[in-house]
Design an enzyme around this catalytic site. Structure first.
Site, PDB file in Angstrom:
ATOM      1  N   GLY A 100      52.149  36.214  24.151  1.00  0.00           N
ATOM      2  CA  GLY A 100      52.695  35.792  25.214  1.00  0.00           C
ATOM      3  C   GLY A 100      51.425  35.402  26.193  1.00  0.00           C
ATOM      4  O   GLY A 100      51.206  36.295  27.189  1.00  0.00           O
TER       5      GLY A 100
ATOM      6  N   GLY B 142      51.129  33.331  28.869  1.00  0.00           N
ATOM      7  CA  GLY B 142      51.244  33.022  30.367  1.00  0.00           C
ATOM      8  C   GLY B 142      50.251  33.366  31.044  1.00  0.00           C
ATOM      9  O   GLY B 142      49.205  33.731  30.797  1.00  0.00           O
TER      10      GLY B 142
ATOM     11  N   LEU C 194      49.618  36.348  33.139  1.00  0.00           N
ATOM     12  CA  LEU C 194      49.285  37.546  32.945  1.00  0.00           C
ATOM     13  C   LEU C 194      48.410  37.539  31.555  1.00  0.00           C
ATOM     14  O   LEU C 194      47.241  38.404  31.266  1.00  0.00           O
ATOM     15  CB  LEU C 194      50.406  38.568  33.042  1.00  0.00           C
ATOM     16  CG  LEU C 194      49.693  39.940  32.965  1.00  0.00           C
ATOM     17  CD1 LEU C 194      48.719  40.326  33.953  1.00  0.00           C
ATOM     18  CD2 LEU C 194      51.100  40.991  33.169  1.00  0.00           C
ATOM     19  N   GLY C 195      49.046  37.084  30.501  1.00  0.00           N
ATOM     20  CA  GLY C 195      48.427  37.154  29.218  1.00  0.00           C
ATOM     21  C   GLY C 195      46.798  36.482  29.424  1.00  0.00           C
ATOM     22  O   GLY C 195      46.140  37.003  28.844  1.00  0.00           O
TER      23      GLY C 195
ATOM     24  N   ASN D 108      56.433  44.285  32.188  1.00  0.00           N
ATOM     25  CA  ASN D 108      57.461  44.748  33.294  1.00  0.00           C
ATOM     26  C   ASN D 108      58.657  45.426  32.821  1.00  0.00           C
ATOM     27  O   ASN D 108      59.230  44.842  31.797  1.00  0.00           O
ATOM     28  CB  ASN D 108      57.673  43.833  34.423  1.00  0.00           C
ATOM     29  CG  ASN D 108      56.482  43.630  35.243  1.00  0.00           C
ATOM     30  OD1 ASN D 108      55.336  44.355  35.532  1.00  0.00           O
ATOM     31  ND2 ASN D 108      56.477  42.564  35.801  1.00  0.00           N
TER      32      ASN D 108
ATOM     33  N   LYS E  56      55.441  52.009  38.192  1.00  0.00           N
ATOM     34  CA  LYS E  56      55.478  50.703  38.173  1.00  0.00           C
ATOM     35  C   LYS E  56      57.160  50.072  38.411  1.00  0.00           C
ATOM     36  O   LYS E  56      57.016  49.216  39.013  1.00  0.00           O
ATOM     37  CB  LYS E  56      54.899  50.122  36.985  1.00  0.00           C
ATOM     38  CG  LYS E  56      54.801  48.285  36.930  1.00  0.00           C
ATOM     39  CD  LYS E  56      53.951  47.810  38.029  1.00  0.00           C
ATOM     40  CE  LYS E  56      53.948  46.379  38.069  1.00  0.00           C
ATOM     41  NZ  LYS E  56      53.259  45.675  36.892  1.00  0.00           N
TER      42      LYS E  56
END
Length: 316
Positions: A7, A9, A11-12, A103, A186
């Site tokens: 993944g 994206g 953040l990845g 998340n 979180k």
């Protein structure tokens, strides 16, 4: 260490590019052919506190192009966890570990059903990223902590080794003997702002200017804290105001939550793994969660309107 980011994206890519620069053979796996091709052709363009530069990365659309790795870091959208991991079993060798930095709550159980619970590690990261275009991200790593740990809280050599590798690459990482509590910490931050910005379409600056929205956020976080207390979760926070303040720490007024970014891109959100997780745990434990239930319903309504418009556009 050979690492696969499942993944890639915003953040990845932020985490993957940092590990690449730290000397690890890091593969960025993403289902977007345009994004992967741009990274292969030109490298990943990274905008961060040091300016704009290109990082030569390994990128692929399929796990078969990568082969077995030492560590899989799962960063796909929550609702893609099952299908993405089942489609990436070529990454799994005899000693491969699987770390979720997604998340929300519940991904570890999904992953454990596929690869075995003994392989699965959990974590939370405060690293930030924004996808500017194919092969182009804005990265926020400096001063942003990541926490990882064993599901049973043991401080094992394998999780310490991963933390050492991350730290040596410039990804500040701590090992937690209470990773479930850390994940709930979180979650509280996501509960505070995500759904509200998704419903209102407000940036952080706008959100934090509205007292009535703050009151709703605090009520949602307080509900989640009561659920955690009933579940025997050890939280680091003692009141809802802490989550509200931490959510905006170090972020610009123009910042948009990942939930709002998803809706603006025409994608469904991770609401089921954030506020929805609070509702599910509340039902299981007999703790009322009317504010979170309402936020889930509102986001589901926004998603429904969005998909209806998409269908109408496709048939027009």
């Amino acid at each position: 260490m050979k690492i696969a980011i499942l993944g890639a994206g915003a953040l990845g890519c932020a985490i993957g590019s940092t590990l690449t620069q730290g000397g690890h053979e890091t593969w960025l796996i993403d289902r977007s052919p345009a994004h992967v091709e741009a990274m292969r052709r030109d490298g990943l363009q990274v905008d961060d506190a040091d300016g704009s530069h290109r990082v030569k990365v390994h990128a692929a659309t399929q796990a078969t192009q990568v082969g077995a790795v030492d560590l899989v870091v799962v960063l796909v959208k929550s609702f893609h966890t099952d299908s993405a991991m089942r489609g990436a079993l070529d990454l799994i060798g005899p000693d491969t570990l699987v770390l979720s930095l997604q998340n929300g709550l519940g991904h570890e159980d999904v992953l454990a059903d596929i690869v075995g619970r003994e392989r699965v590690l959990a974590g939370k990261t405060y690293v930030g990223g924004v996808l500017r275009g194919p092969g182009h991200i804005q990265r926020g790593v400096s001063g942003k902590l990541t926490y990882i740990g064993e599901l049973d809280g043991q401080l094992t050599l394998r999780v310490k080794a991963i933390a050492e590798a991350f730290n040596a690459s410039g990804l500040a990482t701590g090992v937690s003997d209470n990773i479930i509590g850390t994940m709930w910490d979180k979650l509280l931050i996501n509960v505070a702002t995500g759904a509200l910005t998704g419903v209102t379409r407000l940036t952080y600056g706008q959100l934090y200017e509205e007292p009535v929205l703050k009151a709703t956020a605090l009520a949602a976080v307080a509900e989640a804290m009561r659920v955690a207390q009933a579940a025997g979760i050890d939280l680091s926070m003692t009141d809802a105001e802490q989550a509200w303040n931490l959510a905006a720490e170090g972020l610009s007024p123009a910042f948009k939550t990942s939930m709002l970014q998803s809706l603006e891109k025409g994608s469904v959100t991770e609401i089921d793994f954030i506020n929805g997780a609070v509702v599910r745990w509340g039902e299981r434990l007999g703790v009322p969660t009317p504010v979170n239930s309402t936020l889930v319903a509102c986001i589901k309504g926004v998603e429904r309107a969005m998909t209806d418009r998409q269908r109408e556009g496709a048939t027009a």
